[in-house]
Motif scaffolding. Sequence first.
Motif, PDB file in Angstrom:
ATOM      1  N   SER A 184       0.826  -1.205   0.000  1.00 44.30           N
ATOM      2  CA  SER A 184       0.000   0.000   0.000  1.00 44.30           C
ATOM      3  C   SER A 184       0.862   1.258   0.000  1.00 44.30           C
ATOM      4  N   ARG A 185       0.719   2.091  -1.027  1.00 40.92           N
ATOM      5  CA  ARG A 185       1.456   3.353  -1.085  1.00 40.92           C
ATOM      6  C   ARG A 185       1.046   4.282   0.049  1.00 40.92           C
ATOM      7  N   LEU A 186      -0.208   4.215   0.482  1.00 38.29           N
ATOM      8  CA  LEU A 186      -0.666   5.068   1.578  1.00 38.29           C
ATOM      9  C   LEU A 186       0.056   4.694   2.870  1.00 38.29           C
ATOM     10  N   GLN A 187       0.119   3.396   3.170  1.00 37.11           N
ATOM     11  CA  GLN A 187       0.819   2.966   4.386  1.00 37.11           C
ATOM     12  C   GLN A 187       2.311   3.264   4.303  1.00 37.11           C
ATOM     13  N   GLN A 188       2.880   3.139   3.118  1.00 32.83           N
ATOM     14  CA  GLN A 188       4.292   3.469   2.951  1.00 32.83           C
ATOM     15  C   GLN A 188       4.528   4.962   3.152  1.00 32.83           C
ATOM     16  N   ALA A 189       3.660   5.798   2.605  1.00 32.87           N
ATOM     17  CA  ALA A 189       3.822   7.253   2.699  1.00 32.87           C
ATOM     18  C   ALA A 189       3.698   7.738   4.139  1.00 32.87           C
ATOM     19  N   ARG A 190       2.958   7.022   4.965  1.00 32.99           N
ATOM     20  CA  ARG A 190       2.798   7.432   6.363  1.00 32.99           C
ATOM     21  C   ARG A 190       4.100   7.370   7.137  1.00 32.99           C
ATOM     22  N   LEU A 191       5.084   6.651   6.623  1.00 35.70           N
ATOM     23  CA  LEU A 191       6.388   6.632   7.285  1.00 35.70           C
ATOM     24  C   LEU A 191       6.963   8.030   7.438  1.00 35.70           C
ATOM     25  N   LEU A 192       6.645   8.916   6.487  1.00 39.51           N
ATOM     26  CA  LEU A 192       7.173  10.284   6.544  1.00 39.51           C
ATOM     27  C   LEU A 192       6.590  11.067   7.711  1.00 39.51           C
ATOM     28  N   LEU A 193       5.492  10.597   8.291  1.00 38.99           N
ATOM     29  CA  LEU A 193       4.846  11.296   9.405  1.00 38.99           C
ATOM     30  C   LEU A 193       5.045  10.569  10.729  1.00 38.99           C
ATOM     31  N   LEU A 194       5.765   9.448  10.719  1.00 38.35           N
ATOM     32  CA  LEU A 194       5.904   8.648  11.935  1.00 38.35           C
ATOM     33  C   LEU A 194       6.476   9.377  13.138  1.00 38.35           C
ATOM     34  N   PRO A 195       7.414  10.358  12.972  1.00 37.19           N
ATOM     35  CA  PRO A 195       7.946  11.027  14.169  1.00 37.19           C
ATOM     36  C   PRO A 195       6.874  11.691  15.021  1.00 37.19           C
ATOM     37  N   ARG A 196       5.688  11.969  14.449  1.00 36.73           N
ATOM     38  CA  ARG A 196       4.634  12.634  15.210  1.00 36.73           C
ATOM     39  C   ARG A 196       3.722  11.654  15.939  1.00 36.73           C
ATOM     40  N   ARG A 197       3.882  10.381  15.680  1.00 39.80           N
ATOM     41  CA  ARG A 197       3.000   9.391  16.272  1.00 39.80           C
ATOM     42  C   ARG A 197       3.508   8.947  17.640  1.00 39.80           C
ATOM     43  N   LEU A 198       2.559   8.699  18.553  1.00 37.15           N
ATOM     44  CA  LEU A 198       2.939   8.186  19.860  1.00 37.15           C
ATOM     45  C   LEU A 198       3.212   6.691  19.808  1.00 37.15           C
ATOM     46  N   GLN A 199       2.439   5.955  19.008  1.00 40.39           N
ATOM     47  CA  GLN A 199       2.607   4.515  18.890  1.00 40.39           C
ATOM     48  C   GLN A 199       2.678   4.123  17.415  1.00 40.39           C
ATOM     49  N   PRO A 200       3.794   4.412  16.742  1.00 43.79           N
ATOM     50  CA  PRO A 200       3.886   4.127  15.301  1.00 43.79           C
ATOM     51  C   PRO A 200       3.774   2.657  14.974  1.00 43.79           C
ATOM     52  N   GLU A 201       4.139   1.778  15.931  1.00 46.02           N
ATOM     53  CA  GLU A 201       4.049   0.352  15.652  1.00 46.02           C
ATOM     54  C   GLU A 201       2.595  -0.109  15.517  1.00 46.02           C
ATOM     55  N   ALA A 202       1.629   0.764  15.863  1.00 47.37           N
ATOM     56  CA  ALA A 202       0.221   0.418  15.699  1.00 47.37           C
ATOM     57  C   ALA A 202      -0.242   0.580  14.254  1.00 47.37           C
ATOM     58  N   TYR A 203       0.572   1.172  13.392  1.00 51.58           N
ATOM     59  CA  TYR A 203       0.209   1.319  11.990  1.00 51.58           C
ATOM     60  C   TYR A 203      -0.038  -0.035  11.346  1.00 51.58           C
ATOM     61  N   ALA A 204      -0.995  -0.090  10.438  1.00 55.55           N
ATOM     62  CA  ALA A 204      -1.235  -1.302   9.662  1.00 55.55           C
ATOM     63  C   ALA A 204       0.013  -1.618   8.838  1.00 55.55           C
ATOM     64  N   GLY A 205       0.444  -2.848   8.908  1.00 55.35           N
ATOM     65  CA  GLY A 205       1.617  -3.269   8.142  1.00 55.35           C
ATOM     66  C   GLY A 205       2.901  -3.250   8.937  1.00 55.35           C
ATOM     67  N   VAL A 206       2.966  -2.495  10.059  1.00 55.29           N
ATOM     68  CA  VAL A 206       4.186  -2.415  10.867  1.00 55.29           C
ATOM     69  C   VAL A 206       4.129  -3.472  11.978  1.00 55.29           C
ATOM     70  N   ARG A 207       5.170  -4.274  12.076  1.00 55.51           N
ATOM     71  CA  ARG A 207       5.270  -5.276  13.135  1.00 55.51           C
ATOM     72  C   ARG A 207       6.621  -5.122  13.839  1.00 55.51           C
ATOM     73  N   VAL A 208       6.653  -5.385  15.127  1.00 55.72           N
ATOM     74  CA  VAL A 208       7.859  -5.217  15.925  1.00 55.72           C
ATOM     75  C   VAL A 208       8.189  -6.537  16.613  1.00 55.72           C
ATOM     76  N   TYR A 209       9.466  -6.949  16.528  1.00 52.59           N
ATOM     77  CA  TYR A 209       9.932  -8.199  17.104  1.00 52.59           C
ATOM     78  C   TYR A 209      11.136  -7.900  18.008  1.00 52.59           C
ATOM     79  N   ARG A 210      11.373  -8.809  18.967  1.00 49.86           N
ATOM     80  CA  ARG A 210      12.516  -8.673  19.865  1.00 49.86           C
ATOM     81  C   ARG A 210      13.348  -9.950  19.798  1.00 49.86           C
ATOM     82  N   CYS A 211      14.661  -9.795  19.642  1.00 50.25           N
ATOM     83  CA  CYS A 211      15.536 -10.969  19.578  1.00 50.25           C
ATOM     84  C   CYS A 211      16.981 -10.523  19.809  1.00 50.25           C
ATOM     85  N   ARG A 212      17.860 -11.483  20.046  1.00 47.36           N
ATOM     86  CA  ARG A 212      19.283 -11.194  20.179  1.00 47.36           C
ATOM     87  C   ARG A 212      19.991 -11.275  18.831  1.00 47.36           C
TER      88      ARG A 212
END
Length: 322
Positions: free
Chosen positions: A256-284
């Motif tokens: 989705s170009r819309l979801q990709q374009a939202r990356l340019l506005l991510l610094p203003r978001r409190l919880q950017p990982e809540a965006y559709a398409g964004v997933r966060v993982y933890r590992c060593r």
Amino acid sequence: MRRPDTAESEVVSMLVFLVNPNAGGERGYRVFKKLERRLLRTKTEYQVYVTGGTGEARQLAAKLTEASGDKELTLVAVGGDGMLNEVLDGARLSEKLRFGFIPVGRDSDFARGLKLPVTPLGCLKRILAPREERSLDYGVVEFGGNEPLHHRFLVSCGVGFDAEWLSGLYAFEQRRGRHSRLLWLGTRRREGLRALLRARCTRGYFETDSGQRVEFGHLFLLSAQLQPTEAGGIRLANQVPLSDGQLTVSVLNTQSRLQQARLLLLPRRLQPEAYAGVRVYRCREFHLCLDEALPFHTDGEGRGSRQEFTVRCVHRQIRFLC
């Protein structure tokens, strides 16, 4: 005060500054000259090397740390995050080695993450009389092949859109330098839009050290972070613990170009990982394999295009004055 011209000269237990004169729109040298006046007033013994191009700080750091032997040595990078990355990447790590950082410019993700003073003079005061010596994690990326290549990083490494964006910003800064903060923010947005049009998706997968396997149909961006602010200023994950021995891996997997374009506005978001398409993982540690090579960076420094690599976190092996 003694300031030898070559790294092969005898190194005593002292403070060594590695200065990028072109950092922050060619402000690096002027900034250090102001700091030098403070060093002279306080009769601080030091050495200084002014780098002449990309890769020279890495070579100097390697020579200085090799020559220091068992003596105490503090390497201070004066420049941007890329300069600090070169110094870290070239140094021979040991219990006798400490690092310091004096950022030149306004966009140091590492300085923000560690909450260093906002002025170069304030950073120098912390180095001369540190409040604490912190043990920090660092990351290592390995590209494999017949002759494995290794690169260290302190903030993040990434593949895809962010590396494309940072490449455009670096090329612009080399041509025009930096001016006011307002103009630079406008330049970031413009180069971000250009990178958005050039960037592409690819299929691939990554496997973590715990055995988790994640497959992607349209990988647009993957970032392995050690600090909350990813190189370039994108905030893909706000809750990134410092020096806990793990990587925070943020992924945008979408066409989705819309979801990709939202990356340019991510610094203003409190919880950017809540965006559709964004997933966060933890590992060593994780291993990434892609169908097509995408642009790659460590701490904002371009490393060409990569199709397969491994990233791991080394726990609390960097001694940093702050």
